[in-house]
Structures are given as C-alpha cells and as structure tokens.
Write an enzyme that holds these catalytic residues in place. Sequence first.
Site: not given
Length: 365
Positions: A57, A212, A296, A298
């Site tokens: 604003e 990247r 990963g 687990r």
Amino acid sequence: MKEDTNKDIYYMRKALELAEKGRGNTSPNPMVGCVIVKNDKIIAEGYHKKAGTPHAEIDALNNAVEDVRNSTIYVTLEPCTHFGKTPPCVTKVIEARPKRVVIAMQDPNPLVAGKGIEALKSSGIDVIVGILEEEAHKLNEIFMRYITKRIPFVIAKWAMTMDGKIATVTGDSKYISAGDSLKFVHKLRSEVDVVLIGGKTALKDNPLLTVRHIEGEYKNPIRIILDTKEGLSEDLNVFKDKTIAPTWVITSDSKDYPFADRVIKLKSTDKGYISLKNLMEELGKLEITSVLIEGGGRVFASALQEAIVDKIYCFLSPKIFGGEHAISPVMGLGIAQSVNEAINLRISSVKQLNHDILIESYVIK
C-alpha cells in the site's frame, strides 16, 4: 452492480499479479500487491518487494501520479495495523482518503485479524472484502501456515518412475526427471527459506542444493542436512563454498560440526531418529516460514508419519526401473497397515512438463 463486481475482479487480479513479483523475497512477510484506481484509470501500482521495505500500500501511494482522494484502493491482503519493521499501513491509507478499499482477504496475523478493516470502516471508507479470496489464500499459503501456527509450511518433492521408484537397485537417481522438471524444482528452491535432505542423500548424491537452471535474480535457500551418523564431512559440496548459501546440520549427537554454519541439536525419538516435528518448531522460532524436503525415502517417511507435510510435488517420469530393492519415495516399515490408515491427498493440479507429469497435491489433515 455486476459491472462494478467485474471491475473489482479485474483490478484485484492485477494486484495479485503484482504481489506475485515478490515471491521468494518477502519471507517472513506475505506477498502483497496494490492497485489504486481513479475514474476507471490506474493511477498507482505497488507491491511488497522484501521484508523491511515498504508494504504494498505504501509503495503504491508513493507511486501515485495524481491525488488519491476519492479513489479505489485494491489490495490483496488487509492493511496492517501494527508496528513491525515498518509503520502500520492502515494509517497511511486512511490519511490518503480513498472512497473505497477493496481487499482480497483478511490478514490471518493475530496482530491484525480484522482490525485494519474495522479502522477503515470507522473512518468512513467503503470496504469490500473477499474479491478473489481463494486466489489470495493460495498465493500466501506459506505465510498463512506460519503466522497462525508459528511453524513452517512444508513441501515434499520427489521424482519417480512409472513403477514408483526414486532410484535404481544400485541407488542411481540422476536424473529421473527431464529438463523442464529440473527448472521447476530450481525455481521452487528459490521460493522457499530452506531445502532439507537426509545425511544418506548428502553422501550418496553429494548435491549442491542451490538454485541453477533458471534466469533472473533469485536467492539460494538455507541448506539443512539431517545427521544420520553417516559421517558428514567438510568435503561435501554443501560445505565447500559458504558464500553461496549457509548450511545447517541437525543432529541428536554431541558431535561438533565446525564446517557447518549452524548446528541445531535435538533429542532423538525412541527409534533413534531426529523428530522432524520438533525441528519444525525450532525453525519456526527462527522465522523460517517454508521448508522444501528433497529426500530421501526415509526422510519422506518420517515427515509424513509425523504429519508435518502440507504439500507434495510428485514428478512422474515415463521410465521403469523395476526391482524389489529399488528405492521408493516413502520407505521405512510402512505408514498404513490397512487402506483405511492411508494418508489421503487432495490433488490440486496435474500438468505435463515436456515428457514428465507433475502432480501437485495437499495432505488432508
């Protein structure tokens, strides 16, 4: 009346587009856009660019090319009423004397939560709330979770084959998804505060976890590694160049990590794992509003079992690995013993990215 509503939708959509420009840069603040209209002409635009800079604003009021009196101000979030790093916006809005203020959604921040709307109404300004409210909620889903629960909004991301594998039987996983999917993931990294992986993934893949494959200005997220006592060392890519992005280690061990930028030590669970729920509480105290979990199997299992995941991006690649020992996205002993115990998802969108399919879904809690 319908014509007025259509105009409000049109200008609010422009305000939402402006708010989107701040994505990835406003944390722990929300993304907010503002459009000021007078005599059916836009006389000012603004958006919140970065925490500590003027709110949308104020940015718009500063950009006004003519007197704002008797105009309509469109803003995607209720003007704030409290002092933070910047003064309250509602005071400046009232001083500008617009005829109307159209707001997409009420601010869920308990420090605001309707107070800005009431202040505008008490000043004799016509206030309309709820124009494109659903879109505004979606835009600031991260902020809404953080400001109400004081814990980060958590996104899990994985790429898997058509037979549901994230790595072959030998552990090879580079790269399951194609170029367009990689660009999406790197853009996603630029939009979150933290990207998190387990220690095994750090050792196996040795990733950079930086942004990247995309153009333009962007920031790198904080990189967090969960120490699973796998022998993290300063030779890993995430620890080599501290100027790119900070790397934190989360551990339940008493071991020191002089090569890490920060070490957070938490008590382990009965099974010897780090409690991700406790970690989210600690990150919330540090004003971390969003976490992207990249693996990963687990770690995904623990995150889902501890019910910290809000959103899942699943990239489905037209490949088949096969093998009962190939790695699945969610490992461990199993979350559900029966179909009725399954974690249910609400699919938000399905889109094709070159050869891959991206499924965006939310965890139903």
